[in-house]
Design a protein around this motif. Structure first.
Motif, mmCIF file in Angstrom:
data_model
loop_
_atom_site.group_PDB
_atom_site.id
_atom_site.type_symbol
_atom_site.label_atom_id
_atom_site.label_comp_id
_atom_site.label_asym_id
_atom_site.label_seq_id
_atom_site.Cartn_x
_atom_site.Cartn_y
_atom_site.Cartn_z
ATOM 1 N N VAL A 46 0.837 -1.189 0.000
ATOM 2 C CA VAL A 46 0.000 0.000 0.000
ATOM 3 C C VAL A 46 0.881 1.251 0.000
ATOM 4 N N GLY A 47 0.384 2.332 -0.593
ATOM 5 C CA GLY A 47 1.114 3.588 -0.603
ATOM 6 C C GLY A 47 0.218 4.737 -1.011
ATOM 7 N N SER A 48 0.677 5.961 -0.733
ATOM 8 C CA SER A 48 -0.084 7.173 -1.072
ATOM 9 C C SER A 48 0.547 7.873 -2.264
ATOM 10 N N GLN A 57 -3.470 12.530 -6.027
ATOM 11 C CA GLN A 57 -3.618 12.172 -4.607
ATOM 12 C C GLN A 57 -4.459 10.913 -4.469
ATOM 13 N N GLY A 58 -4.443 10.346 -3.275
ATOM 14 C CA GLY A 58 -5.197 9.142 -2.985
ATOM 15 C C GLY A 58 -4.262 8.009 -2.602
ATOM 16 N N PHE A 73 -7.142 1.728 -6.532
ATOM 17 C CA PHE A 73 -7.072 3.104 -6.056
ATOM 18 C C PHE A 73 -8.303 3.338 -5.188
ATOM 19 N N ASP A 74 -8.140 4.109 -4.119
ATOM 20 C CA ASP A 74 -9.256 4.365 -3.206
ATOM 21 C C ASP A 74 -10.178 5.467 -3.732
ATOM 22 N N SER A 123 -12.464 5.388 -6.865
ATOM 23 C CA SER A 123 -11.935 4.036 -6.751
ATOM 24 C C SER A 123 -12.004 3.305 -8.081
ATOM 25 N N GLN A 124 -10.986 2.496 -8.305
ATOM 26 C CA GLN A 124 -10.880 1.699 -9.523
ATOM 27 C C GLN A 124 -9.901 0.572 -9.296
#
Length: 157
Positions: A46-48, A57-58, A73-74, A123-124
């Motif tokens: 996980v990472g930003s 961003q995200g 992606f969130d 998200s995707q």
């Protein structure tokens, strides 16, 4: 007769909201833990996202779900529109830091294209082929092929 119906229903699985299907093999007993393992997703990395060429961003994460790997992606994911945007896995931990502004261009052989970017917001999910060795890739990025510009990158730990 009621006990027969209850016994038959207990061997059915819910495969999607509102859908009930029979298990693949009625001879193989299904335990609760094996059913949970089949439907739960496990986060591997996980990472930003950090901004490169354009504000991005995200959160990005690699998960395993039903023995398949995905880059997700969130809901907070955002980036700018651009031509020919693709989602890539990159060999470096920070695809932004190891490149130079203004374009943050990347080198052939340092990345793997997963798919065109589906949306610049929200998200995707992108399937990662099973033959890909994730130990070779340490970040995810949004990359414009046309201008060799990295919009944003997320180090995956």
């Amino acid at each position: 007769m009621k006990s027969l119906i209850v016994a038959s229903l207990s061997t059915l699985l819910i495969s999607a909201p509102g859908t009930i299907t029979a298990p693949a093999s009625s001879n193989t007993p299904n335990s609760d833990s094996s059913l949970i393992a089949q439907t739960q997703s496990n986060i591997i990395k996980v990472g930003s996202f950090v901004t490169g060429e354009h504000s991005t961003q995200g959160e990005a994460r690699i998960i395993i779900e039903n023995n398949q790997r995905y880059l997700e992606f969130d809901r907070q994911f955002r980036t700018r529109r651009g031509p020919d945007l693709v989602v890539i896995l990159h060999r470096d931990r920070d695809a932004i830091e190891t490149t130079a502004a203004p374009a943050h261009s990347i080198q052939e052989g340092d990345y793997l294209v997963l798919n065109p970017l589906k949306s610049t917001r929200g998200s995707q999910r992108y399937r990662i082929p099973s033959y890909i060795n994730l130990d070779n890739y340490h970040s995810a990025a949004i990359w414009c092929r046309t201008f060799n510009a990295t919009f944003g990158s997320a180090t995956l730990n």
